[in-house]
Design a protein around this motif. Sequence first.
Motif, PDB file in Angstrom:
ATOM      1  N   LEU A  62     -25.295  23.371  24.187  1.00 43.94           N
ATOM      2  CA  LEU A  62     -25.487  23.632  25.623  1.00 43.94           C
ATOM      3  C   LEU A  62     -24.184  23.065  26.268  1.00 43.94           C
ATOM      4  N   ASN A  63     -23.538  21.786  25.745  1.00 41.07           N
ATOM      5  CA  ASN A  63     -22.454  21.366  26.216  1.00 41.07           C
ATOM      6  C   ASN A  63     -21.047  21.745  25.628  1.00 41.07           C
ATOM      7  N   GLY A  64     -21.003  22.548  24.689  1.00 37.98           N
ATOM      8  CA  GLY A  64     -19.730  23.181  24.328  1.00 37.98           C
ATOM      9  C   GLY A  64     -19.127  22.215  23.303  1.00 37.98           C
ATOM     10  N   THR A  65     -17.882  22.627  22.878  1.00 37.87           N
ATOM     11  CA  THR A  65     -17.160  21.819  21.690  1.00 37.87           C
ATOM     12  C   THR A  65     -15.792  22.024  22.331  1.00 37.87           C
ATOM     13  N   ILE A  66     -14.958  20.698  22.505  1.00 37.88           N
ATOM     14  CA  ILE A  66     -13.696  21.003  23.183  1.00 37.88           C
ATOM     15  C   ILE A  66     -12.801  20.519  22.020  1.00 37.88           C
ATOM     16  N   VAL A  67     -11.715  21.742  21.612  1.00 37.18           N
ATOM     17  CA  VAL A  67     -10.789  21.277  20.769  1.00 37.18           C
ATOM     18  C   VAL A  67      -9.280  20.949  21.702  1.00 37.18           C
ATOM     19  N   GLY A  68      -8.724  19.945  21.523  1.00 37.27           N
ATOM     20  CA  GLY A  68      -7.603  19.631  22.439  1.00 37.27           C
ATOM     21  C   GLY A  68      -8.262  19.155  23.658  1.00 37.27           C
ATOM     22  N   SER A  69      -7.724  20.121  24.447  1.00 40.69           N
ATOM     23  CA  SER A  69      -8.240  20.237  25.775  1.00 40.69           C
ATOM     24  C   SER A  69      -9.087  21.571  26.257  1.00 40.69           C
ATOM     25  N   LYS A  70      -9.238  22.328  25.250  1.00 38.09           N
ATOM     26  CA  LYS A  70      -9.874  23.675  25.388  1.00 38.09           C
ATOM     27  C   LYS A  70     -11.456  23.660  24.979  1.00 38.09           C
ATOM     28  N   ARG A  71     -12.126  24.008  25.880  1.00 37.75           N
ATOM     29  CA  ARG A  71     -13.599  24.317  25.794  1.00 37.75           C
ATOM     30  C   ARG A  71     -13.700  25.493  25.011  1.00 37.75           C
ATOM     31  N   ILE A  72     -14.596  25.607  23.560  1.00 37.44           N
ATOM     32  CA  ILE A  72     -14.741  26.690  23.075  1.00 37.44           C
ATOM     33  C   ILE A  72     -16.274  26.926  22.791  1.00 37.44           C
ATOM     34  N   GLN A  73     -17.131  26.938  23.929  1.00 33.87           N
ATOM     35  CA  GLN A  73     -18.417  27.188  23.740  1.00 33.87           C
ATOM     36  C   GLN A  73     -18.745  28.503  23.367  1.00 33.87           C
ATOM     37  N   ASN A  74     -19.577  28.770  22.476  1.00 35.30           N
ATOM     38  CA  ASN A  74     -19.970  29.931  21.895  1.00 35.30           C
ATOM     39  C   ASN A  74     -19.030  30.600  21.142  1.00 35.30           C
ATOM     40  N   SER A  75     -17.792  29.933  20.525  1.00 34.93           N
ATOM     41  CA  SER A  75     -17.080  30.739  19.936  1.00 34.93           C
ATOM     42  C   SER A  75     -16.110  29.867  18.848  1.00 34.93           C
ATOM     43  N   GLU A  76     -14.990  30.332  18.213  1.00 39.14           N
ATOM     44  CA  GLU A  76     -14.724  29.492  17.099  1.00 39.14           C
ATOM     45  C   GLU A  76     -13.147  29.587  17.420  1.00 39.14           C
ATOM     46  N   SER A  77     -12.586  28.448  16.583  1.00 37.43           N
ATOM     47  CA  SER A  77     -11.045  28.437  16.983  1.00 37.43           C
ATOM     48  C   SER A  77     -10.424  27.475  15.540  1.00 37.43           C
ATOM     49  N   PRO A  78      -9.309  27.850  15.030  1.00 38.15           N
ATOM     50  CA  PRO A  78      -8.541  27.084  14.034  1.00 38.15           C
ATOM     51  C   PRO A  78      -8.207  25.743  14.647  1.00 38.15           C
ATOM     52  N   ILE A  79      -8.423  24.633  13.829  1.00 36.65           N
ATOM     53  CA  ILE A  79      -7.955  23.595  14.369  1.00 36.65           C
ATOM     54  C   ILE A  79      -6.959  22.836  13.082  1.00 36.65           C
ATOM     55  N   GLN A  80      -5.891  22.384  13.781  1.00 33.98           N
ATOM     56  CA  GLN A  80      -4.559  21.807  12.901  1.00 33.98           C
ATOM     57  C   GLN A  80      -4.824  20.646  12.532  1.00 33.98           C
ATOM     58  N   PRO A  81      -4.429  20.158  11.358  1.00 32.87           N
ATOM     59  CA  PRO A  81      -4.408  18.726  11.140  1.00 32.87           C
ATOM     60  C   PRO A  81      -3.789  17.870  12.405  1.00 32.87           C
ATOM     61  N   ASN A  82      -4.421  16.864  12.381  1.00 35.41           N
ATOM     62  CA  ASN A  82      -4.153  15.625  13.120  1.00 35.41           C
ATOM     63  C   ASN A  82      -4.636  15.960  14.730  1.00 35.41           C
ATOM     64  N   GLU A  83      -5.073  17.373  14.976  1.00 38.47           N
ATOM     65  CA  GLU A  83      -5.570  17.603  16.298  1.00 38.47           C
ATOM     66  C   GLU A  83      -7.078  17.169  16.640  1.00 38.47           C
ATOM     67  N   THR A  84      -7.263  17.092  17.750  1.00 39.01           N
ATOM     68  CA  THR A  84      -8.678  16.247  18.349  1.00 39.01           C
ATOM     69  C   THR A  84      -9.572  17.292  18.576  1.00 39.01           C
ATOM     70  N   PHE A  85     -10.733  16.908  18.377  1.00 44.15           N
ATOM     71  CA  PHE A  85     -11.957  17.810  18.957  1.00 44.15           C
ATOM     72  C   PHE A  85     -13.016  16.784  19.359  1.00 44.15           C
TER      73      PHE A  85
END
Length: 131
Positions: A62-85
């Motif tokens: 419902l609220n999405g997932t944030i990788v760095g500062s980007k919201r990835i609601q209903n999608s996917e994204s690579p996430i690099q070492p030391n990156e935040t989510f």
Amino acid sequence: MKIELFVVDCETDSSRVLLTLPAVIGRGNDADLVVEHPEVSRHHCRLFWFQNAVHIQDLRSLNGTIVGSKRIQNSESPIQPNETFTVGPVQFQINYSPQEVPASDVSGSTSRSRARVVSNSTNSGSAALKK
């Protein structure tokens, strides 16, 4: 494939979680990492290994997932070492070694260690990490 998550933006009893991929993060008791907070969906997001990197997939939360500062609601994204989510009120930093892994590790393991992040209050961002 094993990864480390560090809680960086939330009050917790512990700041480090070890997970075996693939892993689901959510409020549900069947999640690999349980975050007990009303802003977190039962199955909020999934971490998995693909093409020599960890990827994070929002599971129609419902609220999405944030990788760095980007919201990835209903999608996917690579996430690099030391990156935040961010999942609900909890911000994690991921740590892993980008390396080739055998195909058997990509599919995941049936025996996973579980961890639990418990909210101290439904209105606050503070949480306690339980293993």
